[in-house]
Motif scaffolding. Structure first.
Motif, short mmCIF file in Angstrom:
data_model
loop_
_atom_site.label_atom_id
_atom_site.label_comp_id
_atom_site.label_asym_id
_atom_site.label_seq_id
_atom_site.Cartn_x
_atom_site.Cartn_y
_atom_site.Cartn_z
N HIS A 18 -42.65 -7.51 11.28
CA HIS A 18 -41.31 -7.05 10.91
C HIS A 18 -40.25 -7.59 11.88
O HIS A 18 -39.20 -8.08 11.46
N ARG A 19 -40.55 -7.57 13.18
CA ARG A 19 -39.57 -8.04 14.15
C ARG A 19 -39.52 -9.57 14.22
O ARG A 19 -38.49 -10.16 14.56
N ARG A 20 -40.62 -10.21 13.86
CA ARG A 20 -40.61 -11.68 13.78
C ARG A 20 -39.68 -12.12 12.65
O ARG A 20 -38.88 -13.03 12.81
N HIS A 51 -33.71 -13.33 20.91
CA HIS A 51 -32.89 -12.24 21.46
C HIS A 51 -33.68 -10.93 21.65
O HIS A 51 -33.37 -10.15 22.54
N ASP A 52 -34.71 -10.69 20.81
CA ASP A 52 -35.49 -9.45 20.91
C ASP A 52 -36.90 -9.70 21.46
O ASP A 52 -37.80 -8.89 21.20
N ILE A 53 -37.07 -10.78 22.21
CA ILE A 53 -38.43 -11.22 22.56
C ILE A 53 -39.23 -10.18 23.36
O ILE A 53 -40.45 -10.11 23.25
N ALA A 79 -31.17 5.25 31.94
CA ALA A 79 -31.40 6.40 31.06
C ALA A 79 -31.59 6.00 29.60
O ALA A 79 -32.01 6.82 28.78
N SER A 80 -31.26 4.77 29.24
CA SER A 80 -31.29 4.35 27.82
C SER A 80 -32.30 3.23 27.63
O SER A 80 -31.97 2.05 27.75
N SER A 81 -33.55 3.62 27.32
CA SER A 81 -34.59 2.59 27.27
C SER A 81 -34.35 1.55 26.18
O SER A 81 -34.88 0.44 26.25
N LYS A 82 -33.51 1.90 25.18
CA LYS A 82 -33.21 0.91 24.14
C LYS A 82 -32.39 -0.26 24.67
O LYS A 82 -32.31 -1.31 24.03
N LEU A 83 -31.78 -0.07 25.82
CA LEU A 83 -30.99 -1.16 26.41
C LEU A 83 -31.85 -2.12 27.22
O LEU A 83 -31.42 -3.22 27.55
N TRP A 84 -33.09 -1.70 27.54
CA TRP A 84 -33.89 -2.49 28.47
C TRP A 84 -34.27 -3.85 27.91
O TRP A 84 -34.33 -4.84 28.64
N HIS A 85 -34.52 -3.91 26.57
CA HIS A 85 -35.04 -5.19 26.05
C HIS A 85 -34.01 -6.32 26.14
O HIS A 85 -34.40 -7.48 26.22
N ALA A 86 -32.71 -5.97 26.13
CA ALA A 86 -31.71 -7.03 26.23
C ALA A 86 -31.71 -7.61 27.65
O ALA A 86 -31.61 -8.82 27.84
N ILE A 173 -23.31 6.20 26.69
CA ILE A 173 -22.76 4.95 26.16
C ILE A 173 -22.48 4.02 27.33
O ILE A 173 -21.88 4.43 28.33
N SER A 174 -22.93 2.80 27.21
CA SER A 174 -22.77 1.87 28.33
C SER A 174 -21.31 1.45 28.45
O SER A 174 -20.62 1.24 27.45
N PRO A 175 -20.81 1.34 29.70
CA PRO A 175 -19.44 0.89 29.92
C PRO A 175 -19.19 -0.47 29.26
O PRO A 175 -18.07 -0.74 28.82
#
Ligand code: DGI
Ligand code: FE
Ligand code: FE
Length: 195
Positions: A18-20, A51-53, A79-86, A173-175
């Motif tokens: 799906h992500r590929r 970008h999402d590797i 605090a926001s693990s969804k930001l880590w992959h970037a 929310i990130s600055p």
């Protein structure tokens, strides 16, 4: 640098089917937007592909990549693990895949939050992530229409969507996301652009 597309395609094997598909679609959409708005098409294609590797890399491993890369997370980022992959993705490109192009690295680094002063390539990747072929939100046609008017309008619609969802849930929310939002909101107020 010499880009090794075959190797990048193999890198996608670390992702679910799906992500590929998402990565290939973002790559294609980024190339389309780059051609439309005068960004570097090859860089857009590669940044979109990768970008999402690290999106499916276990969180502890991502934190190690980030720390080993010499990056100290802000409180909101931690605090926001969804930001880590970037962040881990851009370090992975730099330290494992030997990318040295600052614009590609920043396009991956800021693809989730955006930031003030985004380059053309950064905006292309930010918007392509919202408008890629498999996206099927209710208002996908609206964001595609904005993205075809201008990259700023596409980015702004995406930011409004993300920020309202985050604030609706009471998430941090990130600055960077807030300053990206304010920068475009102010430029629209000044009448440089209209929405
Ligand atoms: O990786 P994708 O799913 O393709 O998309 P993405 O990299 O834009 O990630 C979207 C997620 O990131 C979504 O769940 C919202 C979250 N996000 C985006 N901006 C912020 C954020 N989360 C926090 N906490 N703060 C932000 O500013
Ligand atoms: Fe992402
Ligand atoms: Fe994505």
């Amino acid at each position: 640098m010499q880009y090794d597309i075959d190797r990048y395609m193999c890198e996608l094997d670390r992702l679910s089917q799906h992500r590929r598909v998402h990565s290939l679609n973002v790559s294609k959409e980024a190339a389309r937007l780059a051609a439309r708005y005068g960004a570097d098409v090859k860089k857009a294609r590669i940044a979109g592909l990768l970008h999402d590797i690290t999106k499916e890399t276990p969180p502890e491993e991502q934190l190690k990549i980030i720390t080993d890369g010499g990056i100290i997370l802000t409180d909101v980022e931690r605090a926001s693990s969804k930001l880590w992959h970037a962040i881990s993705g851009s370090v992975y490109l730099r330290d494992v895949l030997s990318f040295d192009d600052a614009d590609i690295l920043n396009a991956v680094r800021y693809h989730t939050t955006g930031r003030a002063g985004m380059s053309l390539l950064e905006k292309v990747i930010f918007v392509a992530d919202f408008t890629s072929a498999e996206r099927d939100y209710e208002d996908i046609d609206v964001i595609r229409r904005y993205a075809d008017r201008s990259l700023d309008q596409g980015a702004f619609y995406g930011l409004r969507f993300t920020l309202s969802r985050l604030s609706g849930r009471g998430s941090p929310i990130s600055p960077d996301a807030l300053s990206a939002y304010n920068e475009i909101a102010l430029s629209l107020l000044e009448g440089e652009d209209t929405i």
